[in-house]
Design an enzyme around this catalytic site. Sequence first.
Site, PDB file in Angstrom:
ATOM      1  N   LYS A  36      18.076  -1.993 -33.511  1.00 13.18           N
ATOM      2  CA  LYS A  36      17.361  -0.893 -32.868  1.00 13.18           C
ATOM      3  C   LYS A  36      18.151  -0.472 -31.646  1.00 13.18           C
ATOM      4  O   LYS A  36      18.861  -1.281 -31.047  1.00 13.18           O
ATOM      5  CB  LYS A  36      15.962  -1.343 -32.426  1.00 13.18           C
TER       6      LYS A  36
HETATM    7  N1  GLU Z   1      12.583   4.075 -36.859  1.00 12.55           N
HETATM    8  C1  GLU Z   1      12.051   3.848 -38.176  1.00 12.55           C
HETATM    9  C2  GLU Z   1      11.404   2.478 -38.241  1.00 12.55           C
HETATM   10  O1  GLU Z   1      10.996   1.929 -37.246  1.00 12.55           O
HETATM   11  C3  GLU Z   1      13.073   4.110 -39.281  1.00 12.55           C
HETATM   12  C4  GLU Z   1      14.301   3.255 -39.251  1.00 12.55           C
HETATM   13  C5  GLU Z   1      15.382   3.669 -40.233  1.00 12.55           C
HETATM   14  O2  GLU Z   1      15.153   4.556 -41.047  1.00 12.55           O
HETATM   15  O3  GLU Z   1      16.458   3.068 -40.163  1.00 12.55           O
HETATM   16  O4  GLU Z   1      11.212   1.915 -39.299  1.00 12.55           O
END
Ligand code: GLU
Length: 437
Positions: A123
């Site tokens: 993240k």
């Molecule tokens: N931000 C989204 C999540 O928390 C999508 C992450 C992604 O598609 O890599 O799952």
Amino acid sequence: MTTNGTTTMNPPSEAVREHTGDSLFQRVQSTMERAAEVTGLSPAVRKILARPACEVSVTFPVRMDDGRVEMYTGYRVQHNNALGPFKGGIRYHPGVSIDEVRALAAWMTVKCALVDIPFGGAKGGVQFDPSNLSVPEIERLTRRFVYALGNNIGPDYDVPAPDVGTDARTMAWIVDTYAATLPPQDRHRALAVVTGKPVSAGGSVGREKATGQGVVDLIGLWARDEGLNLTDLTYTVQGFGKVGSWAARILKSLGATLLAVEDATGAVRAAGGLDADALAEHVRRTGGVAGFAGAQAIGHSEFFGIAADVFIPAALEDQVTAETASLLNVRLVAEGANGPTSPEGDAVLRERGIEVLPDILCNAGGVIVSYFEWVQNRGGAAWDAAEIDRRLHGILAKAYQRVKAVGQSKGVDWRTAAYAVALSRLEQVYVERGIFP
Ligand code: GLU
């Protein structure tokens, strides 16, 4: 295997907000520990997952519209890549901290393992309020952040995506900036460095609605098991951004009734139901649900107390606390957000017999369609909307059944069962590959 070690490129220039009390990352670990007990997870795998594989912190200057230069701090936490390249969104929000990004990265590891797609967990985030900056300022900030990250992201290594405060346009800037850092003959590779791009710039159809679609697919599976028809279903939503608004618009097309919505601007209800499409248009124009014509403004407690079948938290962490959980008058909490329920809130829901479809299952639709986008980019393919929906539903239904079966056989709640499935998947790969050297 994991790339152990911590890369701190520049120390953060400003103090970051830390959660008071127990940290969010510690909470993820406690949930993992509970599930690890249930599955009898090996001590080695517990130790590996208890710490992120790599943390990058960068500080970089951004030129503002009036000529001033401001410094910003950005993070990328790469939690684990045993199953595939690091994967996870980038968040722009004033509440971003290294602890929050760590927790969000760990959630991505378990989410991808649970739905069995070949990605690890990561993240990123920058601590600022996008509503205080102009679009050109956000573009320059994004480009400098990507430049500062350098080779810490890449199509085979770490693949970001949208999260709170970022969207398809942000992803297009990231591709363009990342491509510019490659030699001309390699630039075609840049497309798969992020997912969630605009469809016209290499994105996948169905990605924008994917998280909301997944939430609806899961509610549909649960409702069928409960003998409930979606046409009779009533629900409330917290957060009307990418996840909440899409879930509501899809549920509207299936005949369910939206009774109330809360976001940062306030809460609104309408006894006969709110029109999700008109509300989405109002939010696009005004920036929030407050002042929506034909709806009644209500307070936070009244919002939480509304009687409905389902509550969908689709905003930020820690919204369902011991206090708000005791107000809820629903049968199911379908977690569209990451970490919307605090451990105390979870305990109250368990005690009151309110079921919870946990975040790592319920909001996995986003990263699943991200995976489809990445596969299409690398194979030069373009699947149609029906193909995306069919494949998405297939993966989610399989995960739902697996979690339900583990929950029943071990006598544990949905969240613990979901973590147990994910951790077993991760353990498998460590058993097969061993630990270097
Ligand atoms: N931000 C989204 C999540 O928390 C999508 C992450 C992604 O598609 O890599 O799952």
